[in-house]
Write a protein that holds these residues in place. Structure first.
Motif, short mmCIF file in Angstrom:
data_model
loop_
_atom_site.label_atom_id
_atom_site.label_comp_id
_atom_site.label_asym_id
_atom_site.label_seq_id
_atom_site.Cartn_x
_atom_site.Cartn_y
_atom_site.Cartn_z
N VAL A 88 -4.12 9.95 2.29
CA VAL A 88 -4.40 10.28 3.69
C VAL A 88 -4.16 11.76 3.91
CG1 VAL A 88 -4.00 7.98 4.66
CG2 VAL A 88 -2.08 9.52 4.38
N ARG A 89 -5.01 12.37 4.72
CA ARG A 89 -4.95 13.82 4.95
C ARG A 89 -4.31 14.19 6.28
NH1 ARG A 89 -8.75 16.88 1.72
NH2 ARG A 89 -9.74 15.48 0.27
N SER A 90 -4.19 13.24 7.20
CA SER A 90 -3.62 13.54 8.51
C SER A 90 -2.95 12.30 9.08
CB SER A 90 -4.73 14.01 9.47
OG SER A 90 -5.60 12.93 9.75
N ASN A 91 -2.15 12.50 10.11
CA ASN A 91 -1.50 11.35 10.76
C ASN A 91 -2.53 10.44 11.42
OD1 ASN A 91 1.18 11.93 10.06
ND2 ASN A 91 1.30 13.47 11.66
N PHE B 80 0.85 -1.18 0.00
CA PHE B 80 0.00 0.00 0.00
C PHE B 80 0.89 1.23 0.00
CE2 PHE B 80 -2.50 -3.32 1.86
CZ PHE B 80 -3.80 -3.08 1.45
N LEU B 81 0.50 2.22 -0.78
CA LEU B 81 1.20 3.49 -0.79
C LEU B 81 0.33 4.49 -0.05
CD1 LEU B 81 3.63 5.13 -2.35
CD2 LEU B 81 1.65 6.15 -3.44
N LEU B 82 0.89 5.09 1.00
CA LEU B 82 0.18 6.12 1.75
C LEU B 82 0.61 7.47 1.20
CD1 LEU B 82 1.01 4.57 5.22
CD2 LEU B 82 -1.23 4.52 4.12
N LEU B 83 -0.26 8.11 0.46
CA LEU B 83 0.06 9.41 -0.14
C LEU B 83 -0.47 10.48 0.81
CD1 LEU B 83 1.45 10.70 -2.53
CD2 LEU B 83 -0.74 10.67 -3.72
N TYR B 84 0.46 11.11 1.52
CA TYR B 84 0.10 12.07 2.57
C TYR B 84 -0.06 13.46 1.96
CZ TYR B 84 0.21 14.42 7.06
OH TYR B 84 -0.13 15.17 8.17
N ALA B 85 -1.29 13.93 1.91
CA ALA B 85 -1.54 15.26 1.34
C ALA B 85 -3.00 15.65 1.51
CB ALA B 85 -1.17 15.27 -0.13
N PRO B 86 -3.27 16.93 1.68
CA PRO B 86 -4.66 17.38 1.75
C PRO B 86 -5.32 17.44 0.38
CG PRO B 86 -3.17 19.23 2.16
CD PRO B 86 -2.33 17.99 2.04
N PHE B 87 -4.58 17.20 -0.70
CA PHE B 87 -5.08 17.17 -2.07
C PHE B 87 -5.81 18.45 -2.48
CE2 PHE B 87 -4.31 12.75 -1.29
CZ PHE B 87 -3.59 12.44 -2.42
N ASN B 88 -5.14 19.55 -2.25
CA ASN B 88 -5.72 20.79 -2.76
C ASN B 88 -4.67 21.62 -3.50
OD1 ASN B 88 -4.19 21.66 -0.63
ND2 ASN B 88 -5.89 22.44 0.57
#
Length: 172
Positions: free
Chosen positions: A122-125, A89-97
């Motif tokens: 994912v948007r947060s820890n 799984f790749l956890l792409l950490y970003a709020p995507f904006n």
């Protein structure tokens, strides 16, 4: 007066993490939930491995990537991760904006389409920890066996009570 509260015991497991995550907020959050965490220098930077479920997660933060993206080594890093870990799984950490985050997502999706890599934005820890623990728990013993048993029971119930199945049985 003694009261007994029915509660499910908290699930705890062993997690192997790359030493690059030793000071990361997710390490503290997992420790606070009393998971056994082992750090390893031999893992790719940003990696979480759940040995009992056979799942591996790679954390990528677009903010940490140099420009241009094509020369950042990201694709090679993910490729190596996917080859080493079967259930990845790749956890792409970003709020995507922001544009860069969307470019990173598009680049990864285009390159790894059809592979065994699953991308989890994912948007947060807190969201990251909840996601990896949910997946790891659902794919580890004995939980995976319980889920399989429940699915079999649900399937049997559907077959028993389905008018379509009754009609098919009558035709045979």
């Amino acid at each position: 007066m003694e009261t007994h509260k029915e509660s499910t015991p908290q699930w705890k497991t062993t997690i192997i993490v790359s030493t690059s995550l030793r000071n990361h907020e997710t390490h503290r959050m997992l420790s606070a939930q009393q998971h056994r965490i082992r750090c390893s220098d031999s893992l790719e930077s940003g990696t979480f491995i759940f040995p009992l479920s056979g799942t591996a997660f790679l954390l990528v933060d677009p903010e940490d990537l140099p420009e241009p993206l094509e020369g950042s080594g990201l694709i090679e890093r993910i490729n190596k991760f996917v080859q080493v870990h079967r259930n990845s799984f790749l956890l792409l950490y970003a709020p995507f904006n922001r544009q860069k985050e969307l470019e990173v997502l598009a680049l990864i999706q285009n390159r790894f389409f059809g592979s065994n890599l699953k991308i989890l934005p994912v948007r947060s820890n807190a969201e990251l920890v909840k996601g990896i623990l949910t997946i790891a728990k659902a794919t580890s013993k004995p939980h995976v066996d319980k889920i399989r048993d429940r699915m079999s029971l649900a399937r049997a119930h559907i077959i028993e009570s389905s008018p379509v199945w009754e009609m098919l049985r009558d035709m045979l």
